[in-house]
Design a protein around this motif. Structure first.
Motif, PDB file in Angstrom:
ATOM      1  N   SER A   1      50.810  41.773 140.464  1.00  0.00           N
ATOM      2  CA  SER A   1      49.794  40.705 140.398  1.00  0.00           C
ATOM      3  C   SER A   1      48.377  41.273 140.328  1.00  0.00           C
ATOM      4  N   ASP A   2      48.179  42.541 140.710  1.00  0.00           N
ATOM      5  CA  ASP A   2      46.874  43.201 140.508  1.00  0.00           C
ATOM      6  C   ASP A   2      46.842  43.700 139.069  1.00  0.00           C
ATOM      7  N   ILE A   3      46.437  42.838 138.184  1.00  0.00           N
ATOM      8  CA  ILE A   3      46.599  43.114 136.754  1.00  0.00           C
ATOM      9  C   ILE A   3      45.829  44.370 136.306  1.00  0.00           C
ATOM     10  N   GLY A   4      44.577  44.477 136.741  1.00  0.00           N
ATOM     11  CA  GLY A   4      43.755  45.619 136.302  1.00  0.00           C
ATOM     12  C   GLY A   4      44.376  46.958 136.681  1.00  0.00           C
ATOM     13  N   PRO A   5      44.625  47.175 137.984  1.00  0.00           N
ATOM     14  CA  PRO A   5      45.229  48.455 138.395  1.00  0.00           C
ATOM     15  C   PRO A   5      46.600  48.702 137.743  1.00  0.00           C
TER      16      PRO A   5
ATOM     17  N   LEU B   1      47.586  47.645 134.741  1.00  0.00           N
ATOM     18  CA  LEU B   1      47.370  48.075 133.346  1.00  0.00           C
ATOM     19  C   LEU B   1      46.786  49.489 133.290  1.00  0.00           C
ATOM     20  N   GLN B   2      45.942  49.797 134.285  1.00  0.00           N
ATOM     21  CA  GLN B   2      45.378  51.161 134.341  1.00  0.00           C
ATOM     22  C   GLN B   2      46.507  52.182 134.527  1.00  0.00           C
ATOM     23  N   GLN B   3      47.427  51.860 135.428  1.00  0.00           N
ATOM     24  CA  GLN B   3      48.527  52.808 135.652  1.00  0.00           C
ATOM     25  C   GLN B   3      49.425  52.892 134.417  1.00  0.00           C
ATOM     26  N   ILE B   4      49.639  51.768 133.754  1.00  0.00           N
ATOM     27  CA  ILE B   4      50.452  51.803 132.536  1.00  0.00           C
ATOM     28  C   ILE B   4      49.766  52.671 131.472  1.00  0.00           C
ATOM     29  N   ALA B   5      48.437  52.590 131.391  1.00  0.00           N
ATOM     30  CA  ALA B   5      47.710  53.417 130.410  1.00  0.00           C
ATOM     31  C   ALA B   5      47.899  54.899 130.737  1.00  0.00           C
TER      32      ALA B   5
ATOM     33  N   ASP C   1      53.236  37.670 140.845  1.00  0.00           N
ATOM     34  CA  ASP C   1      53.642  38.747 139.923  1.00  0.00           C
ATOM     35  C   ASP C   1      54.136  38.150 138.610  1.00  0.00           C
ATOM     36  N   ALA C   2      54.955  37.117 138.713  1.00  0.00           N
ATOM     37  CA  ALA C   2      55.472  36.468 137.503  1.00  0.00           C
ATOM     38  C   ALA C   2      54.315  35.930 136.659  1.00  0.00           C
ATOM     39  N   ASP C   3      53.286  35.391 137.351  1.00  0.00           N
ATOM     40  CA  ASP C   3      52.139  34.833 136.623  1.00  0.00           C
ATOM     41  C   ASP C   3      51.354  35.922 135.876  1.00  0.00           C
ATOM     42  N   ALA C   4      51.440  37.149 136.379  1.00  0.00           N
ATOM     43  CA  ALA C   4      50.684  38.252 135.746  1.00  0.00           C
ATOM     44  C   ALA C   4      51.403  38.818 134.516  1.00  0.00           C
ATOM     45  N   LEU C   5      52.680  38.488 134.385  1.00  0.00           N
ATOM     46  CA  LEU C   5      53.473  39.136 133.320  1.00  0.00           C
ATOM     47  C   LEU C   5      52.953  38.892 131.892  1.00  0.00           C
ATOM     48  N   PRO C   6      52.518  37.667 131.546  1.00  0.00           N
ATOM     49  CA  PRO C   6      52.093  37.481 130.150  1.00  0.00           C
ATOM     50  C   PRO C   6      50.971  38.451 129.740  1.00  0.00           C
TER      51      PRO C   6
ATOM     52  N   ILE D   1      50.092  41.312 131.207  1.00  0.00           N
ATOM     53  CA  ILE D   1      50.541  42.706 131.254  1.00  0.00           C
ATOM     54  C   ILE D   1      51.401  43.030 130.030  1.00  0.00           C
ATOM     55  N   ALA D   2      52.317  42.119 129.701  1.00  0.00           N
ATOM     56  CA  ALA D   2      53.184  42.374 128.537  1.00  0.00           C
ATOM     57  C   ALA D   2      52.350  42.467 127.262  1.00  0.00           C
ATOM     58  N   ARG D   3      51.290  41.649 127.184  1.00  0.00           N
ATOM     59  CA  ARG D   3      50.490  41.644 125.958  1.00  0.00           C
ATOM     60  C   ARG D   3      49.591  42.871 125.868  1.00  0.00           C
ATOM     61  N   LYS D   4      49.038  43.296 126.996  1.00  0.00           N
ATOM     62  CA  LYS D   4      48.041  44.376 126.945  1.00  0.00           C
ATOM     63  C   LYS D   4      48.630  45.773 127.103  1.00  0.00           C
ATOM     64  N   SER D   5      49.847  45.868 127.582  1.00  0.00           N
ATOM     65  CA  SER D   5      50.439  47.201 127.741  1.00  0.00           C
ATOM     66  C   SER D   5      50.658  47.837 126.369  1.00  0.00           C
ATOM     67  N   GLN D   6      50.437  49.149 126.310  1.00  0.00           N
ATOM     68  CA  GLN D   6      50.649  49.865 125.037  1.00  0.00           C
ATOM     69  C   GLN D   6      52.130  50.145 124.806  1.00  0.00           C
TER      70      GLN D   6
END
Ligand code: SF4
Length: 367
Positions: free
Chosen positions: A43-47, A49-53, A72-77, A79-84
Protein backbone atom coordinates in the motif's frame (compact mmCIF):
# COMPACT_ATOMS: atom_id res chain seq x y z
CA UNK A 1 33.21 -13.73 -26.83
CA UNK A 2 34.55 -16.20 -24.26
CA UNK A 3 34.87 -19.90 -25.01
CA UNK A 4 32.56 -20.66 -22.09
CA UNK A 5 29.62 -19.32 -24.07
CA UNK A 6 29.97 -22.14 -26.56
CA UNK A 7 29.71 -24.98 -24.02
CA UNK A 8 26.88 -27.45 -24.61
CA UNK A 9 23.97 -27.09 -22.16
CA UNK A 10 24.00 -29.34 -19.10
CA UNK A 11 20.70 -31.07 -19.85
CA UNK A 12 17.65 -30.96 -22.03
CA UNK A 13 15.11 -28.77 -20.30
CA UNK A 14 12.08 -30.73 -19.17
CA UNK A 15 9.13 -30.10 -21.46
CA UNK A 16 6.53 -28.04 -19.66
CA UNK A 17 3.47 -26.08 -20.67
CA UNK A 18 4.20 -22.45 -21.38
CA UNK A 19 2.73 -19.46 -19.57
CA UNK A 20 2.91 -15.82 -20.46
CA UNK A 21 3.49 -13.84 -17.28
CA UNK A 22 3.02 -10.27 -18.44
CA UNK A 23 5.28 -10.77 -21.44
CA UNK A 24 7.84 -13.02 -19.73
CA UNK A 25 7.42 -16.56 -21.01
CA UNK A 26 7.72 -19.24 -18.33
CA UNK A 27 8.14 -22.90 -19.25
CA UNK A 28 8.00 -24.59 -22.62
CA UNK A 29 11.69 -24.03 -23.27
CA UNK A 30 11.71 -20.31 -22.42
CA UNK A 31 14.85 -19.10 -20.61
CA UNK A 32 14.71 -19.64 -16.84
CA UNK A 33 13.57 -16.34 -15.33
CA UNK A 34 14.56 -14.73 -12.03
CA UNK A 35 11.97 -13.45 -9.58
CA UNK A 36 11.99 -11.67 -6.28
CA UNK A 37 9.49 -10.18 -3.88
CA UNK A 38 9.22 -6.68 -2.48
CA UNK A 39 9.65 -6.10 1.26
CA UNK A 40 7.74 -2.82 1.40
CA UNK A 41 4.09 -2.54 2.36
CA UNK A 42 2.38 -2.79 -1.01
CA UNK A 43 0.00 0.00 0.00
CA UNK A 44 3.06 2.31 0.24
CA UNK A 45 3.04 2.80 -3.49
CA UNK A 46 6.09 5.07 -3.82
CA UNK A 47 8.55 2.92 -1.83
CA UNK A 48 7.18 -0.23 -3.50
CA UNK A 49 7.73 1.18 -6.99
CA UNK A 50 11.16 2.42 -5.92
CA UNK A 51 12.10 -1.08 -4.79
CA UNK A 52 10.71 -2.57 -8.00
CA UNK A 53 12.88 -0.12 -9.99
CA UNK A 54 15.96 -1.24 -8.03
CA UNK A 55 15.06 -4.89 -8.59
CA UNK A 56 14.58 -4.25 -12.31
CA UNK A 57 17.98 -2.55 -12.52
CA UNK A 58 19.62 -5.54 -10.84
CA UNK A 59 18.18 -7.98 -13.39
CA UNK A 60 14.90 -9.10 -11.82
CA UNK A 61 12.40 -10.22 -14.47
CA UNK A 62 9.22 -10.77 -12.45
CA UNK A 63 8.32 -9.25 -9.09
CA UNK A 64 5.83 -10.41 -6.50
CA UNK A 65 4.05 -8.15 -4.04
CA UNK A 66 2.14 -9.26 -0.96
CA UNK A 67 -1.52 -8.36 -0.79
CA UNK A 68 -2.85 -9.01 2.74
CA UNK A 69 -5.19 -6.00 3.10
CA UNK A 70 -7.72 -3.96 1.14
CA UNK A 71 -5.25 -1.03 1.06
CA UNK A 72 -2.73 -3.31 -0.66
CA UNK A 73 -5.34 -4.48 -3.15
CA UNK A 74 -6.23 -0.83 -3.84
CA UNK A 75 -2.58 -0.09 -4.67
CA UNK A 76 -2.31 -2.87 -7.25
CA UNK A 77 -3.62 -1.00 -10.32
CA UNK A 78 -0.97 1.75 -10.06
CA UNK A 79 1.81 -0.66 -9.19
CA UNK A 80 0.93 -3.02 -12.04
CA UNK A 81 0.79 -0.09 -14.47
CA UNK A 82 3.98 1.66 -13.38
CA UNK A 83 6.23 -1.32 -12.74
CA UNK A 84 8.79 -1.94 -15.48
CA UNK A 85 8.48 -5.70 -14.98
CA UNK A 86 5.45 -8.01 -14.58
CA UNK A 87 3.88 -7.92 -11.12
CA UNK A 88 2.45 -10.98 -9.38
CA UNK A 89 0.02 -10.42 -6.50
CA UNK A 90 0.57 -12.80 -3.59
CA UNK A 91 -2.74 -13.63 -1.95
CA UNK A 92 -3.86 -15.92 0.82
CA UNK A 93 -7.42 -16.72 1.73
CA UNK A 94 -9.44 -13.76 0.41
CA UNK A 95 -10.96 -14.37 -3.01
CA UNK A 96 -11.93 -10.69 -3.28
CA UNK A 97 -8.25 -9.72 -3.52
CA UNK A 98 -7.73 -12.28 -6.27
CA UNK A 99 -10.47 -10.63 -8.33
CA UNK A 100 -8.98 -7.22 -7.50
CA UNK A 101 -5.53 -8.34 -8.67
CA UNK A 102 -6.92 -9.69 -11.93
CA UNK A 103 -8.87 -6.48 -12.52
CA UNK A 104 -5.78 -4.44 -11.62
CA UNK A 105 -3.91 -5.98 -14.52
CA UNK A 106 -1.45 -7.98 -12.44
CA UNK A 107 0.56 -10.34 -14.63
CA UNK A 108 -0.27 -13.32 -12.43
CA UNK A 109 -1.63 -14.21 -9.02
CA UNK A 110 -0.16 -16.52 -6.45
CA UNK A 111 -2.96 -18.20 -4.59
CA UNK A 112 -3.70 -21.65 -3.29
CA UNK A 113 -7.25 -22.61 -4.20
CA UNK A 114 -7.35 -24.97 -1.21
CA UNK A 115 -7.34 -21.94 1.11
CA UNK A 116 -10.08 -20.24 -0.85
CA UNK A 117 -12.20 -23.38 -0.88
CA UNK A 118 -12.04 -23.65 2.87
CA UNK A 119 -13.36 -20.16 3.47
CA UNK A 120 -15.50 -19.25 0.53
CA UNK A 121 -15.73 -21.56 -2.44
CA UNK A 122 -15.05 -19.17 -5.27
CA UNK A 123 -12.51 -21.35 -7.08
CA UNK A 124 -14.75 -21.67 -10.15
CA UNK A 125 -15.27 -17.92 -10.33
CA UNK A 126 -11.52 -17.31 -9.98
CA UNK A 127 -10.77 -19.78 -12.76
CA UNK A 128 -13.31 -18.03 -14.97
CA UNK A 129 -11.99 -14.52 -14.25
CA UNK A 130 -8.34 -15.57 -14.66
CA UNK A 131 -9.11 -17.31 -17.93
CA UNK A 132 -11.01 -14.31 -19.29
CA UNK A 133 -8.15 -11.96 -18.41
CA UNK A 134 -5.39 -14.40 -19.48
CA UNK A 135 -3.91 -14.27 -15.97
CA UNK A 136 -1.85 -17.30 -14.93
CA UNK A 137 -1.86 -18.54 -11.36
CA UNK A 138 0.92 -19.90 -9.24
CA UNK A 139 0.05 -22.52 -6.71
CA UNK A 140 2.63 -22.20 -3.96
CA UNK A 141 2.83 -25.09 -1.54
CA UNK A 142 5.05 -24.42 1.46
CA UNK A 143 6.18 -26.88 4.11
CA UNK A 144 5.19 -24.37 6.80
CA UNK A 145 1.58 -24.08 5.67
CA UNK A 146 0.89 -27.61 4.55
CA UNK A 147 -2.70 -28.78 4.72
CA UNK A 148 -3.55 -30.39 8.10
CA UNK A 149 -5.07 -33.37 6.32
CA UNK A 150 -1.72 -34.11 4.63
CA UNK A 151 0.28 -33.42 7.78
CA UNK A 152 -1.87 -36.03 9.51
CA UNK A 153 -1.44 -38.49 6.65
CA UNK A 154 2.34 -38.15 6.27
CA UNK A 155 3.33 -37.03 9.79
CA UNK A 156 5.35 -34.09 8.44
CA UNK A 157 6.06 -32.17 5.24
CA UNK A 158 7.66 -34.98 3.24
CA UNK A 159 8.31 -34.65 -0.50
CA UNK A 160 5.30 -36.88 -1.14
CA UNK A 161 3.09 -34.70 1.07
CA UNK A 162 4.19 -31.50 -0.71
CA UNK A 163 3.55 -33.04 -4.13
CA UNK A 164 0.19 -34.49 -3.16
CA UNK A 165 -0.84 -31.11 -1.83
CA UNK A 166 0.28 -29.31 -5.01
CA UNK A 167 -1.48 -31.73 -7.34
CA UNK A 168 -4.64 -31.57 -5.26
CA UNK A 169 -4.54 -27.76 -5.43
CA UNK A 170 -4.03 -27.94 -9.20
CA UNK A 171 -6.94 -30.36 -9.54
CA UNK A 172 -9.26 -27.75 -7.99
CA UNK A 173 -8.53 -25.52 -10.97
CA UNK A 174 -8.50 -28.38 -13.47
CA UNK A 175 -12.07 -29.17 -12.43
CA UNK A 176 -12.92 -25.80 -13.93
CA UNK A 177 -10.81 -26.46 -17.00
CA UNK A 178 -8.15 -23.96 -15.91
CA UNK A 179 -4.55 -24.99 -16.57
CA UNK A 180 -2.55 -21.75 -16.80
CA UNK A 181 -0.76 -22.81 -13.67
CA UNK A 182 2.78 -22.93 -12.37
CA UNK A 183 3.66 -24.69 -9.18
CA UNK A 184 6.16 -24.43 -6.36
CA UNK A 185 6.75 -26.94 -3.56
CA UNK A 186 9.07 -25.13 -1.19
CA UNK A 187 10.84 -26.48 1.86
CA UNK A 188 13.66 -25.03 3.90
CA UNK A 189 15.67 -28.25 3.61
CA UNK A 190 17.27 -28.48 0.15
CA UNK A 191 17.20 -32.29 0.24
CA UNK A 192 13.44 -32.46 0.83
CA UNK A 193 12.92 -29.67 -1.69
CA UNK A 194 14.99 -31.42 -4.40
CA UNK A 195 13.08 -34.67 -3.89
CA UNK A 196 9.74 -32.88 -3.98
CA UNK A 197 10.48 -31.10 -7.26
CA UNK A 198 11.84 -34.29 -8.85
CA UNK A 199 8.68 -36.13 -7.89
CA UNK A 200 6.43 -33.31 -9.02
CA UNK A 201 8.17 -33.03 -12.39
CA UNK A 202 7.40 -36.71 -13.02
CA UNK A 203 3.74 -36.21 -12.29
CA UNK A 204 2.75 -33.10 -14.19
CA UNK A 205 3.89 -30.87 -17.00
CA UNK A 206 3.15 -27.56 -15.34
CA UNK A 207 6.06 -25.12 -15.30
CA UNK A 208 7.85 -25.15 -11.94
CA UNK A 209 8.88 -22.20 -9.81
CA UNK A 210 11.93 -23.24 -7.78
CA UNK A 211 12.54 -22.00 -4.27
CA UNK A 212 14.12 -23.02 -1.00
CA UNK A 213 11.88 -21.30 1.48
CA UNK A 214 13.22 -19.53 4.56
CA UNK A 215 16.68 -20.31 3.26
CA UNK A 216 18.22 -18.02 5.85
CA UNK A 217 20.63 -15.08 5.91
CA UNK A 218 22.60 -14.25 2.77
CA UNK A 219 25.53 -16.67 3.12
CA UNK A 220 23.54 -19.76 4.13
CA UNK A 221 20.61 -18.94 1.90
CA UNK A 222 22.80 -18.40 -1.12
CA UNK A 223 24.50 -21.75 -0.70
CA UNK A 224 21.31 -23.66 0.05
CA UNK A 225 19.63 -22.17 -3.01
CA UNK A 226 22.63 -22.64 -5.28
CA UNK A 227 23.03 -26.27 -4.22
CA UNK A 228 19.34 -27.11 -4.62
CA UNK A 229 18.74 -25.20 -7.83
CA UNK A 230 21.97 -26.56 -9.29
CA UNK A 231 20.87 -30.16 -8.79
CA UNK A 232 17.43 -29.55 -10.28
CA UNK A 233 18.45 -27.30 -13.15
CA UNK A 234 21.18 -29.76 -14.09
CA UNK A 235 18.35 -32.27 -14.58
CA UNK A 236 16.41 -29.77 -16.68
CA UNK A 237 13.89 -29.14 -13.88
CA UNK A 238 12.82 -25.56 -13.13
CA UNK A 239 11.36 -22.80 -15.27
CA UNK A 240 11.61 -19.78 -13.00
CA UNK A 241 13.51 -19.26 -9.75
CA UNK A 242 13.30 -17.22 -6.60
CA UNK A 243 16.14 -17.14 -4.11
CA UNK A 244 14.71 -16.37 -0.64
CA UNK A 245 17.16 -14.56 1.60
CA UNK A 246 16.85 -12.71 4.87
CA UNK A 247 18.54 -9.85 3.03
CA UNK A 248 17.51 -7.04 0.67
CA UNK A 249 15.69 -8.47 -2.36
CA UNK A 250 18.27 -7.05 -4.77
CA UNK A 251 20.67 -9.60 -3.26
CA UNK A 252 18.22 -12.38 -4.12
CA UNK A 253 18.23 -11.28 -7.73
CA UNK A 254 22.02 -11.08 -7.94
CA UNK A 255 22.30 -14.58 -6.50
CA UNK A 256 19.58 -15.93 -8.81
CA UNK A 257 21.24 -14.51 -11.89
CA UNK A 258 24.65 -15.73 -10.78
CA UNK A 259 23.27 -19.26 -10.34
CA UNK A 260 21.83 -19.23 -13.85
CA UNK A 261 25.03 -17.80 -15.31
CA UNK A 262 27.14 -20.38 -13.48
CA UNK A 263 25.06 -23.19 -14.99
CA UNK A 264 25.25 -21.73 -18.48
CA UNK A 265 21.51 -21.00 -18.46
CA UNK A 266 21.96 -17.30 -18.89
CA UNK A 267 24.31 -15.20 -20.93
CA UNK A 268 27.09 -14.12 -18.67
CA UNK A 269 27.46 -10.50 -17.82
CA UNK A 270 30.70 -9.60 -16.15
CA UNK A 271 32.67 -12.61 -15.03
CA UNK A 272 35.70 -12.07 -12.84
CA UNK A 273 38.11 -14.99 -12.92
CA UNK A 274 40.33 -14.18 -9.96
CA UNK A 275 42.89 -16.45 -8.41
CA UNK A 276 42.56 -17.51 -4.78
CA UNK A 277 46.01 -15.99 -4.11
CA UNK A 278 48.87 -17.95 -2.56
CA UNK A 279 52.37 -17.45 -1.22
CA UNK A 280 53.54 -16.28 -4.65
CA UNK A 281 51.05 -13.40 -4.86
CA UNK A 282 52.64 -10.00 -5.33
CA UNK A 283 49.49 -7.97 -4.91
CA UNK A 284 46.44 -8.02 -2.64
CA UNK A 285 44.31 -10.12 -5.00
CA UNK A 286 41.11 -9.86 -2.94
CA UNK A 287 41.10 -6.07 -2.94
CA UNK A 288 42.13 -5.86 -6.57
CA UNK A 289 39.38 -8.30 -7.63
CA UNK A 290 36.80 -6.29 -5.71
CA UNK A 291 37.99 -3.01 -7.21
CA UNK A 292 37.91 -4.46 -10.72
CA UNK A 293 34.43 -5.91 -10.15
CA UNK A 294 33.10 -2.58 -8.88
CA UNK A 295 34.71 -0.63 -11.73
CA UNK A 296 33.39 -2.91 -14.46
CA UNK A 297 29.91 -3.69 -13.10
CA UNK A 298 27.20 -2.80 -15.58
CA UNK A 299 29.35 -3.15 -18.73
CA UNK A 300 26.93 -3.51 -21.62
CA UNK A 301 28.63 -6.61 -23.07
CA UNK A 302 29.60 -9.92 -21.45
CA UNK A 303 33.25 -9.84 -20.43
CA UNK A 304 35.47 -12.39 -18.77
CA UNK A 305 38.20 -10.60 -16.84
CA UNK A 306 41.08 -12.42 -15.16
CA UNK A 307 42.72 -11.02 -12.04
CA UNK A 308 45.88 -12.97 -11.20
CA UNK A 309 48.17 -12.48 -8.26
CA UNK A 310 51.49 -13.24 -9.98
CA UNK A 311 53.11 -13.68 -13.33
CA UNK A 312 53.87 -17.40 -12.82
CA UNK A 313 50.42 -18.73 -13.67
CA UNK A 314 48.80 -15.42 -14.42
CA UNK A 315 49.41 -15.20 -18.17
CA UNK A 316 48.36 -18.80 -18.78
CA UNK A 317 45.23 -18.50 -16.69
CA UNK A 318 44.39 -15.15 -18.26
CA UNK A 319 44.59 -16.49 -21.79
CA UNK A 320 41.00 -17.74 -21.91
CA UNK A 321 39.74 -14.38 -20.69
CA UNK A 322 38.84 -11.35 -22.76
CA UNK A 323 40.94 -9.20 -20.53
CA UNK A 324 43.23 -9.73 -17.58
CA UNK A 325 45.99 -8.64 -15.29
CA UNK A 326 48.88 -10.54 -13.76
CA UNK A 327 50.74 -8.68 -11.04
CA UNK A 328 54.41 -8.67 -10.15
CA UNK A 329 56.97 -6.27 -8.66
CA UNK A 330 54.46 -3.51 -8.07
CA UNK A 331 53.34 -3.63 -11.67
CA UNK A 332 50.56 -5.25 -13.63
CA UNK A 333 50.85 -6.97 -17.00
CA UNK A 334 47.63 -6.20 -18.83
CA UNK A 335 46.39 -8.89 -21.20
CA UNK A 336 43.84 -8.63 -23.95
CA UNK A 337 42.80 -11.94 -25.49
CA UNK A 338 45.88 -13.57 -23.98
CA UNK A 339 48.44 -11.09 -25.32
CA UNK A 340 50.35 -8.72 -23.03
CA UNK A 341 49.55 -5.30 -24.39
CA UNK A 342 50.97 -3.12 -21.63
CA UNK A 343 52.66 -3.16 -18.26
CA UNK A 344 51.49 -0.47 -15.85
CA UNK A 345 52.23 0.51 -12.23
CA UNK A 346 49.98 -1.20 -9.70
CA UNK A 347 48.10 2.03 -9.00
CA UNK A 348 46.96 2.18 -12.63
CA UNK A 349 45.77 -1.43 -13.01
CA UNK A 350 42.08 -0.74 -12.40
CA UNK A 351 41.85 2.30 -14.66
CA UNK A 352 43.77 0.54 -17.44
CA UNK A 353 41.45 -2.47 -17.27
CA UNK A 354 38.45 -0.15 -17.46
CA UNK A 355 39.91 1.62 -20.54
CA UNK A 356 40.56 -1.70 -22.25
CA UNK A 357 37.13 -3.04 -21.30
CA UNK A 358 35.48 -0.02 -22.88
CA UNK A 359 37.59 -0.49 -26.00
CA UNK A 360 36.64 -4.18 -26.18
CA UNK A 361 32.97 -3.39 -25.58
CA UNK A 362 33.04 -0.92 -28.47
CA UNK A 363 34.66 -3.51 -30.72
CA UNK A 364 32.18 -6.18 -29.68
CA UNK A 365 29.28 -3.80 -30.16
CA UNK A 366 30.58 -3.05 -33.65
CA UNK A 367 30.96 -6.70 -34.67
FE1 SF4 B 1 49.23 -17.99 -6.62
FE2 SF4 B 1 49.94 -16.68 -8.83
FE3 SF4 B 1 48.17 -18.70 -8.99
FE4 SF4 B 1 47.44 -16.40 -7.88
S1 SF4 B 1 48.07 -16.69 -10.03
S2 SF4 B 1 47.09 -18.45 -7.04
S3 SF4 B 1 49.32 -15.76 -6.88
S4 SF4 B 1 50.33 -18.85 -8.40
Amino acid sequence: PSKRHEIEPLAERRKTRQLNVGGVLVGGGAPVSVQSMTTTKTSDIGPTLQQIAELTASGCQIVRVACPTQDDADALPIIARKSQIPVIADIHFQPKYVFAAIDAGCAAVRVNPGNIKKFDDKVGDIAKAAKAAGTPIRIGVNAGSLDKRLLAKYGKATPEALVESALWEASLFEEHDFRDIKISVKHNDPVVMIKAYRLLSQQCDYPLHLGVTEAGPAFQGTIKSAAAFGVLLADGIGDTIRVSLSAPPVEEVKVGNQILESLGLKERGLEIVSCPSCGRAQVDVYTLAEQVTAALEGMPVPLRVAVMGCVVNGPGEAREADLGVASGNGRGQIFVKGEVIRTVPESQIVETLVEEAIRLAEQMGAD
